[in-house]
Design a protein around this motif. Sequence first.
Motif, short mmCIF file in Angstrom:
data_model
loop_
_atom_site.label_atom_id
_atom_site.label_comp_id
_atom_site.label_asym_id
_atom_site.label_seq_id
_atom_site.Cartn_x
_atom_site.Cartn_y
_atom_site.Cartn_z
N ILE A 73 26.73 -125.91 75.91
CA ILE A 73 25.81 -127.04 75.93
C ILE A 73 26.52 -128.39 75.90
O ILE A 73 26.00 -129.39 76.41
CB ILE A 73 24.79 -126.92 74.76
CG1 ILE A 73 23.53 -127.73 75.08
CG2 ILE A 73 25.40 -127.34 73.44
CD1 ILE A 73 22.77 -127.21 76.27
N GLN A 74 27.72 -128.44 75.35
CA GLN A 74 28.46 -129.70 75.36
C GLN A 74 28.76 -130.17 76.78
O GLN A 74 28.82 -131.37 77.05
CB GLN A 74 29.77 -129.56 74.57
CG GLN A 74 29.57 -129.63 73.05
CD GLN A 74 30.90 -129.57 72.32
OE1 GLN A 74 31.67 -128.62 72.49
NE2 GLN A 74 31.17 -130.57 71.50
N ASN A 75 28.92 -129.22 77.70
CA ASN A 75 29.19 -129.58 79.09
C ASN A 75 27.99 -130.23 79.75
O ASN A 75 28.11 -130.79 80.84
CB ASN A 75 29.59 -128.33 79.88
CG ASN A 75 30.85 -127.67 79.34
OD1 ASN A 75 31.71 -128.35 78.79
ND2 ASN A 75 30.94 -126.36 79.48
N HIS A 76 26.83 -130.14 79.12
CA HIS A 76 25.59 -130.70 79.68
C HIS A 76 25.04 -131.83 78.82
O HIS A 76 23.88 -132.23 78.98
CB HIS A 76 24.55 -129.59 79.83
CG HIS A 76 25.00 -128.46 80.70
ND1 HIS A 76 24.84 -128.46 82.08
CD2 HIS A 76 25.65 -127.30 80.40
CE1 HIS A 76 25.35 -127.35 82.58
NE2 HIS A 76 25.84 -126.62 81.59
N GLY A 77 25.86 -132.32 77.90
CA GLY A 77 25.45 -133.45 77.08
C GLY A 77 24.78 -133.09 75.78
O GLY A 77 24.22 -133.96 75.11
N GLY A 78 24.81 -131.81 75.39
CA GLY A 78 24.17 -131.37 74.16
C GLY A 78 25.15 -131.20 73.03
O GLY A 78 26.36 -131.31 73.20
N ASP A 79 24.62 -130.92 71.85
CA ASP A 79 25.41 -130.77 70.64
C ASP A 79 25.19 -129.35 70.08
O ASP A 79 24.09 -129.02 69.65
CB ASP A 79 24.96 -131.81 69.60
CG ASP A 79 25.79 -131.78 68.32
OD1 ASP A 79 26.56 -130.82 68.13
OD2 ASP A 79 25.64 -132.71 67.51
N PRO A 80 26.22 -128.51 70.08
CA PRO A 80 26.05 -127.13 69.61
C PRO A 80 25.71 -127.04 68.12
O PRO A 80 25.29 -125.98 67.66
CB PRO A 80 27.39 -126.48 69.91
CG PRO A 80 28.36 -127.61 69.96
CD PRO A 80 27.61 -128.77 70.51
N ASP A 81 25.91 -128.12 67.38
CA ASP A 81 25.58 -128.11 65.96
C ASP A 81 24.17 -128.64 65.68
O ASP A 81 23.79 -128.80 64.52
CB ASP A 81 26.60 -128.94 65.17
CG ASP A 81 27.96 -128.24 65.12
OD1 ASP A 81 27.97 -127.03 64.83
OD2 ASP A 81 28.97 -128.89 65.40
N ARG A 82 23.42 -128.90 66.74
CA ARG A 82 22.03 -129.34 66.56
C ARG A 82 21.13 -128.59 67.55
O ARG A 82 20.54 -129.17 68.44
CB ARG A 82 21.90 -130.86 66.74
CG ARG A 82 22.58 -131.66 65.64
CD ARG A 82 22.17 -133.12 65.68
NE ARG A 82 22.63 -133.77 66.89
CZ ARG A 82 22.21 -134.98 67.27
NH1 ARG A 82 21.29 -135.62 66.58
NH2 ARG A 82 22.70 -135.53 68.38
N ILE A 83 21.06 -127.29 67.36
CA ILE A 83 20.28 -126.43 68.25
C ILE A 83 19.05 -125.90 67.50
O ILE A 83 19.16 -125.40 66.38
CB ILE A 83 21.12 -125.26 68.77
CG1 ILE A 83 22.23 -125.75 69.71
CG2 ILE A 83 20.24 -124.24 69.50
CD1 ILE A 83 23.15 -124.65 70.20
N ALA A 84 17.90 -126.03 68.12
CA ALA A 84 16.68 -125.39 67.66
C ALA A 84 16.27 -124.35 68.70
O ALA A 84 16.61 -124.48 69.88
CB ALA A 84 15.56 -126.41 67.47
N ILE A 85 15.54 -123.33 68.25
CA ILE A 85 14.99 -122.37 69.20
C ILE A 85 13.47 -122.36 69.04
O ILE A 85 12.95 -122.39 67.93
CB ILE A 85 15.59 -120.96 69.02
CG1 ILE A 85 15.10 -120.04 70.13
CG2 ILE A 85 15.32 -120.40 67.63
CD1 ILE A 85 15.94 -118.79 70.32
N LEU A 86 12.78 -122.36 70.17
CA LEU A 86 11.32 -122.45 70.21
C LEU A 86 10.79 -121.37 71.12
O LEU A 86 11.33 -121.13 72.20
CB LEU A 86 10.93 -123.85 70.72
CG LEU A 86 9.46 -124.22 70.84
CD1 LEU A 86 9.32 -125.75 70.70
CD2 LEU A 86 8.87 -123.79 72.18
N GLY A 87 9.72 -120.70 70.69
CA GLY A 87 9.13 -119.66 71.52
C GLY A 87 7.64 -119.55 71.31
O GLY A 87 7.13 -119.77 70.20
#
Length: 203
Positions: free
Chosen positions: A41-55
């Motif tokens: 996700i860092q390669n796409h501008g995200g932060d791996p230490d701030r991940i939520a999952i939604l379903g």
Amino acid sequence: ETLTRGGYLYVSIDYRLSPKHRWPACREDVEDAVAWTKTNIQNHGGDPDRIAILGYSAGGQLAFWAAIRDRPPHPVKALVGLAPTTDFLEDLGRRGGPSQALRDLMDCGTNESFEKTLLRLHEASPINHLHAKLPPILLIHGTEDRSVPFQQSLHIQQKIRENRWPVPCEIHPIQGAPHRQSEWDRFDESYKRKLLDWLGKHL
């Protein structure tokens, strides 16, 4: 649309479906997708230490499993269930037993004993595997849901409280709303603001 408006980067997860693919193929796919996200996700501008999952619905069941079985590094920080299926046994009486779709998913043979089928469904139900190290949970659920009863979300919150686990678990009811998410806006759109505010707090 709501996540975009809130400025979130999101990954849309797909998974294999039954009856061609049986449990736990769908769970494995979601876990693989979460692992990919943490790594990339860092390669796409995200932060791996701030991940939520939604379903939503069946996806909510898989989101719960991803959080239940989450492993370091970069632990998932938040879990959102939108009318999530968390207990396959909860409404079997109302339904008159497991549906054919559910039997297909769990690979229940036609000659399998009812007791063995119940054990499979029990083991696949997230409510039976909750633990104290889960991330904060937000449950958004229509109170008139006839597919996944609102009571399932109440039971998740109740189990966490009864065990005194340090897991924040909040329910945002949509009064009068059915299961179909596309109909929720007719009853109350405040769940969208609640989702963004809650994610902002926990991420």
